[in-house]
Write a protein that holds these residues in place. Structure first.
Motif, PDB file in Angstrom:
ATOM      1  N   MET A 104       0.839  -1.194   0.000  1.00  0.00           N
ATOM      2  CA  MET A 104       0.000   0.000   0.000  1.00  0.00           C
ATOM      3  C   MET A 104       0.878   1.250   0.000  1.00  0.00           C
ATOM      4  O   MET A 104       1.934   1.279   0.635  1.00  0.00           O
ATOM      5  CB  MET A 104      -0.929   0.006   1.217  1.00  0.00           C
ATOM      6  N   ARG A 105       0.437   2.269  -0.704  1.00  0.00           N
ATOM      7  CA  ARG A 105       1.148   3.531  -0.685  1.00  0.00           C
ATOM      8  C   ARG A 105       0.754   4.276   0.590  1.00  0.00           C
ATOM      9  O   ARG A 105      -0.401   4.201   1.039  1.00  0.00           O
ATOM     10  CB  ARG A 105       0.815   4.361  -1.915  1.00  0.00           C
ATOM     11  N   VAL A 106       1.715   4.963   1.173  1.00  0.00           N
ATOM     12  CA  VAL A 106       1.513   5.612   2.464  1.00  0.00           C
ATOM     13  C   VAL A 106       1.670   7.124   2.304  1.00  0.00           C
ATOM     14  O   VAL A 106       2.684   7.601   1.805  1.00  0.00           O
ATOM     15  CB  VAL A 106       2.508   5.075   3.510  1.00  0.00           C
ATOM     16  N   ALA A 107       0.653   7.853   2.759  1.00  0.00           N
ATOM     17  CA  ALA A 107       0.680   9.310   2.647  1.00  0.00           C
ATOM     18  C   ALA A 107       0.369   9.952   3.981  1.00  0.00           C
ATOM     19  O   ALA A 107      -0.195   9.331   4.880  1.00  0.00           O
ATOM     20  CB  ALA A 107      -0.324   9.779   1.590  1.00  0.00           C
ATOM     21  N   LEU A 108       0.734  11.228   4.073  1.00  0.00           N
ATOM     22  CA  LEU A 108       0.412  12.045   5.231  1.00  0.00           C
ATOM     23  C   LEU A 108      -0.516  13.161   4.775  1.00  0.00           C
ATOM     24  O   LEU A 108      -0.301  13.773   3.735  1.00  0.00           O
ATOM     25  CB  LEU A 108       1.686  12.657   5.828  1.00  0.00           C
ATOM     26  N   ALA A 109      -1.568  13.415   5.557  1.00  0.00           N
ATOM     27  CA  ALA A 109      -2.476  14.535   5.282  1.00  0.00           C
ATOM     28  C   ALA A 109      -2.774  15.204   6.614  1.00  0.00           C
ATOM     29  O   ALA A 109      -3.576  14.705   7.410  1.00  0.00           O
ATOM     30  CB  ALA A 109      -3.760  14.069   4.614  1.00  0.00           C
ATOM     31  N   THR A 110      -2.104  16.307   6.866  1.00  0.00           N
ATOM     32  CA  THR A 110      -2.154  16.920   8.187  1.00  0.00           C
ATOM     33  C   THR A 110      -2.568  18.383   8.127  1.00  0.00           C
ATOM     34  O   THR A 110      -2.346  19.066   7.123  1.00  0.00           O
ATOM     35  CB  THR A 110      -0.770  16.812   8.866  1.00  0.00           C
ATOM     36  N   SER A 111      -3.136  18.844   9.216  1.00  0.00           N
ATOM     37  CA  SER A 111      -3.455  20.265   9.340  1.00  0.00           C
ATOM     38  C   SER A 111      -2.213  21.091   9.648  1.00  0.00           C
ATOM     39  O   SER A 111      -2.224  22.312   9.494  1.00  0.00           O
ATOM     40  CB  SER A 111      -4.494  20.480  10.460  1.00  0.00           C
ATOM     41  N   ILE A 132       4.027  10.326   0.000  1.00  0.00           N
ATOM     42  CA  ILE A 132       3.373  11.606  -0.254  1.00  0.00           C
ATOM     43  C   ILE A 132       3.169  12.340   1.065  1.00  0.00           C
ATOM     44  O   ILE A 132       2.743  11.733   2.058  1.00  0.00           O
ATOM     45  CB  ILE A 132       2.003  11.412  -0.946  1.00  0.00           C
ATOM     46  N   ILE A 133       3.458  13.636   1.075  1.00  0.00           N
ATOM     47  CA  ILE A 133       3.217  14.468   2.256  1.00  0.00           C
ATOM     48  C   ILE A 133       2.366  15.661   1.833  1.00  0.00           C
ATOM     49  O   ILE A 133       2.764  16.442   0.966  1.00  0.00           O
ATOM     50  CB  ILE A 133       4.537  14.960   2.873  1.00  0.00           C
ATOM     51  N   CYS A 134       1.195  15.785   2.448  1.00  0.00           N
ATOM     52  CA  CYS A 134       0.283  16.886   2.135  1.00  0.00           C
ATOM     53  C   CYS A 134      -0.053  17.664   3.402  1.00  0.00           C
ATOM     54  O   CYS A 134      -0.366  17.065   4.440  1.00  0.00           O
ATOM     55  CB  CYS A 134      -1.017  16.358   1.517  1.00  0.00           C
ATOM     56  N   ALA A 153      -5.056  11.951  -2.233  1.00  0.00           N
ATOM     57  CA  ALA A 153      -5.496  10.905  -3.158  1.00  0.00           C
ATOM     58  C   ALA A 153      -5.033  11.204  -4.578  1.00  0.00           C
ATOM     59  O   ALA A 153      -4.555  10.308  -5.300  1.00  0.00           O
ATOM     60  CB  ALA A 153      -7.021  10.776  -3.117  1.00  0.00           C
ATOM     61  N   LYS A 154      -5.139  12.452  -4.978  1.00  0.00           N
ATOM     62  CA  LYS A 154      -4.704  12.850  -6.316  1.00  0.00           C
ATOM     63  C   LYS A 154      -3.205  12.625  -6.485  1.00  0.00           C
ATOM     64  O   LYS A 154      -2.753  12.119  -7.519  1.00  0.00           O
ATOM     65  CB  LYS A 154      -5.047  14.320  -6.559  1.00  0.00           C
ATOM     66  N   ALA A 155      -2.433  12.983  -5.474  1.00  0.00           N
ATOM     67  CA  ALA A 155      -0.982  12.799  -5.541  1.00  0.00           C
ATOM     68  C   ALA A 155      -0.594  11.325  -5.546  1.00  0.00           C
ATOM     69  O   ALA A 155       0.445  10.944  -6.092  1.00  0.00           O
ATOM     70  CB  ALA A 155      -0.313  13.508  -4.361  1.00  0.00           C
ATOM     71  N   LEU A 156      -1.431  10.497  -4.941  1.00  0.00           N
ATOM     72  CA  LEU A 156      -1.192   9.054  -4.895  1.00  0.00           C
ATOM     73  C   LEU A 156      -1.660   8.337  -6.157  1.00  0.00           C
ATOM     74  O   LEU A 156      -1.420   7.143  -6.327  1.00  0.00           O
ATOM     75  CB  LEU A 156      -1.916   8.447  -3.682  1.00  0.00           C
ATOM     76  N   PHE A 157      -2.384   9.075  -7.026  1.00  0.00           N
ATOM     77  CA  PHE A 157      -2.969   8.502  -8.238  1.00  0.00           C
ATOM     78  C   PHE A 157      -3.960   7.385  -7.914  1.00  0.00           C
ATOM     79  O   PHE A 157      -3.988   6.339  -8.564  1.00  0.00           O
ATOM     80  CB  PHE A 157      -1.876   7.986  -9.193  1.00  0.00           C
ATOM     81  N   VAL A 158      -4.774   7.613  -6.892  1.00  0.00           N
ATOM     82  CA  VAL A 158      -5.834   6.673  -6.531  1.00  0.00           C
ATOM     83  C   VAL A 158      -7.130   7.447  -6.354  1.00  0.00           C
ATOM     84  O   VAL A 158      -7.132   8.664  -6.163  1.00  0.00           O
ATOM     85  CB  VAL A 158      -5.507   5.894  -5.241  1.00  0.00           C
ATOM     86  N   GLU A 159      -8.247   6.732  -6.414  1.00  0.00           N
ATOM     87  CA  GLU A 159      -9.537   7.342  -6.157  1.00  0.00           C
ATOM     88  C   GLU A 159      -9.747   7.483  -4.651  1.00  0.00           C
ATOM     89  O   GLU A 159      -9.218   6.671  -3.869  1.00  0.00           O
ATOM     90  CB  GLU A 159     -10.662   6.491  -6.756  1.00  0.00           C
TER      91      GLU A 159
END
Length: 213
Positions: A104-111, A132-134, A153-159
């Protein structure tokens, strides 16, 4: 797991920084003779972006400064605390390795702002764990708007519906739910009624891994 990606919130999920955020706010406002409590921080600012946090306090109290100046004060104190006291949440490295090993691809999405992300990733040595870090700093709207999760999600190229989100706050859960993502709540307070909007609830990340193994 039929998801292609997992997106982590940071504060309270990756690092035990919520107490540090509270300390930074309490000490910053104390310089203006204003006393706030940890409970107030949790109720009014938990999971929010720094500009929303500063605006909250400037609207609530007559501080006599621009919110941007309060932002700087809070962030400076916070990063100092993280660099000295920051500790990972239970099960963080185990969970990250679990998802990575399963492809699985792992991303961060933080305030949190990028300066805070850097302080956390340097302290916990996480740079090689995330593809990915957002940051909501880059979005028009912070959480509870879904923007930062949709960007991830867009940066990960997934829905969006192919993503699993791990959050610890109602604000963050709301954002991920609005992004049409599956949500796991991870918090010692996981049984609180407000967290019923999550798809599943756990006390810590070790329980997440155990449940998915």
């Amino acid at each position: 797991m039929n998801k292609k990606a997992v997106i982590f919130d940071m504060d309270g999920v990756i690092i035990d920084s919520e107490p540090l955020w509270q300390t930074a706010q309490i000490e910053s406002l104390a310089q203006f003779g204003v006393t706030i409590t940890r409970q107030e921080c949790e109720q009014l600012t938990m999971g929010k972006r720094i500009d929303d946090i500063a605006k909250t306090w400037c609207d609530k109290y007559p501080l006599g400064i621009d919110p941007s100046d309060l932002e700087t004060m809070i962030l400076t104190r916070l990063c100092d605390c993280i660099s000295v006291e920051g500790e990972p949440m239970a099960g963080v490295y185990r969970a990250l390795d679990f998802f990575i090993e399963r492809g699985m691809r792992v991303a961060l999405a933080t305030s949190s702002n990028h300066v805070v992300i850097k302080a956390v990733f340097d302290r916990l040595k996480l740079w090689d764990k995330f593809s990915i870090i957002c940051s909501a700093e880059d979005e028009i709207n912070g959480k509870p708007h879904p923007d930062v999760y949709l960007s991830a999600a867009k940066a990960l190229f997934v829905e969006p519906d192919e993503c699993l989100v791990i959050e610890d706050s109602f604000t963050g859960l709301t954002a991920a739910t609005r992004a049409n993502m599956v949500t796991y709540l991870v918090s010692p307070a996981y049984q609180e009624q407000k967290f019923e909007i999550a798809n599943r609830r756990f006390e810590n990340l070790n329980q997440v891994v155990d449940a998915l193994s």
